[in-house]
Design a protein around this motif. Structure first.
Motif, PDB file in Angstrom:
ATOM      1  N   ASP A   1      53.691 -44.519 -31.369  1.00 40.90           N
ATOM      2  CA  ASP A   1      54.571 -43.606 -32.084  1.00 40.90           C
ATOM      3  C   ASP A   1      55.402 -42.844 -31.043  1.00 40.90           C
ATOM      4  O   ASP A   1      55.194 -42.991 -29.845  1.00 40.90           O
TER       5      ASP A   1
ATOM      6  N   ARG B   1      55.449 -39.747 -30.304  1.00 41.65           N
ATOM      7  CA  ARG B   1      54.625 -38.789 -29.533  1.00 41.65           C
ATOM      8  C   ARG B   1      54.044 -39.472 -28.291  1.00 41.65           C
ATOM      9  O   ARG B   1      54.162 -38.972 -27.179  1.00 41.65           O
ATOM     10  N   ASN B   2      53.428 -40.652 -28.478  1.00 42.13           N
ATOM     11  CA  ASN B   2      52.853 -41.382 -27.341  1.00 42.13           C
ATOM     12  C   ASN B   2      53.938 -41.940 -26.433  1.00 42.13           C
ATOM     13  O   ASN B   2      53.776 -42.004 -25.227  1.00 42.13           O
TER      14      ASN B   2
ATOM     15  N   LEU C   1      56.841 -40.567 -25.746  1.00 43.05           N
ATOM     16  CA  LEU C   1      57.352 -39.507 -24.871  1.00 43.05           C
ATOM     17  C   LEU C   1      56.412 -39.254 -23.702  1.00 43.05           C
ATOM     18  O   LEU C   1      56.869 -39.043 -22.577  1.00 43.05           O
ATOM     19  N   LYS C   2      55.107 -39.295 -23.948  1.00 41.67           N
ATOM     20  CA  LYS C   2      54.149 -39.159 -22.843  1.00 41.67           C
ATOM     21  C   LYS C   2      54.338 -40.299 -21.845  1.00 41.67           C
ATOM     22  O   LYS C   2      54.328 -40.089 -20.634  1.00 41.67           O
TER      23      LYS C   2
ATOM     24  N   MET D   1      61.534 -32.496 -21.660  1.00 40.68           N
ATOM     25  CA  MET D   1      60.438 -32.281 -22.594  1.00 40.68           C
ATOM     26  C   MET D   1      60.060 -30.813 -22.693  1.00 40.68           C
ATOM     27  O   MET D   1      60.215 -30.056 -21.751  1.00 40.68           O
TER      28      MET D   1
ATOM     29  N   GLU E   1      54.910 -31.399 -26.286  1.00 39.11           N
ATOM     30  CA  GLU E   1      54.777 -32.854 -26.446  1.00 39.11           C
ATOM     31  C   GLU E   1      56.022 -33.496 -27.046  1.00 39.11           C
ATOM     32  O   GLU E   1      56.031 -34.673 -27.344  1.00 39.11           O
ATOM     33  N   SER E   2      57.089 -32.724 -27.204  1.00 33.24           N
ATOM     34  CA  SER E   2      58.319 -33.249 -27.799  1.00 33.24           C
ATOM     35  C   SER E   2      59.472 -33.113 -26.808  1.00 33.24           C
ATOM     36  O   SER E   2      59.318 -32.592 -25.712  1.00 33.24           O
TER      37      SER E   2
ATOM     38  N   GLU F   1      60.230 -38.101 -36.947  1.00 31.66           N
ATOM     39  CA  GLU F   1      60.159 -37.498 -35.615  1.00 31.66           C
ATOM     40  C   GLU F   1      58.996 -38.064 -34.795  1.00 31.66           C
ATOM     41  O   GLU F   1      58.923 -39.262 -34.583  1.00 31.66           O
ATOM     42  N   LEU F   2      58.081 -37.200 -34.333  1.00 32.34           N
ATOM     43  CA  LEU F   2      57.019 -37.632 -33.414  1.00 32.34           C
ATOM     44  C   LEU F   2      56.078 -38.657 -34.040  1.00 32.34           C
ATOM     45  O   LEU F   2      55.423 -39.419 -33.328  1.00 32.34           O
ATOM     46  N   ASP F   3      55.995 -38.687 -35.364  1.00 29.16           N
ATOM     47  CA  ASP F   3      55.054 -39.588 -36.043  1.00 29.16           C
ATOM     48  C   ASP F   3      55.634 -40.972 -36.323  1.00 29.16           C
ATOM     49  O   ASP F   3      54.923 -41.844 -36.823  1.00 29.16           O
TER      50      ASP F   3
END
Length: 101
Positions: free
Chosen positions: A37, A39-40, A42-43, A58, A61-62, A81-83
């Protein structure tokens, strides 16, 4: 079994300066048990692509405010978004709307 997926990430509007000036990255993400997703992602981008000044890209986490995110040319706000779960061949575009003076 989760297969690895290929994506293109684009950085524009000055955001590419944080990535050694490279505007387009074609990436095969590693396999993992859960679907990727945002979120992951971006990491992963922070650990593997981001070269300098992570605070300009960043926040938590966003992405930080002022960075527009488009997934296949649609605003990520419409996609969850993040999901948002990445699909094979997705294009993700990060555009910085912040300009120094």
């Amino acid at each position: 079994r989760q297969i690895s997926v290929v994506h293109c990430f684009y950085f524009r509007g000055g955001a590419e300066l944080l990535f050694d000036g490279v505007r387009k990255h074609r990436v095969t993400l590693p396999c993992q048990p859960e679907p990727w997703d945002i979120r992951n992602l971006l990491k992963w981008i922070k650990q593997n692509l981001l070269k300098e000044r992570p605070e300009l890209f960043m926040q938590g986490e966003s992405v930080r405010p002022g960075i527009l995110v488009l997934i296949n040319d649609a605003d990520w706000e419409l996609m969850g978004e993040l999901d948002y779960k990445l699909q094979d061949q997705d294009n993700v575009l990060f555009i910085s709307t912040l300009h120094g003076g």
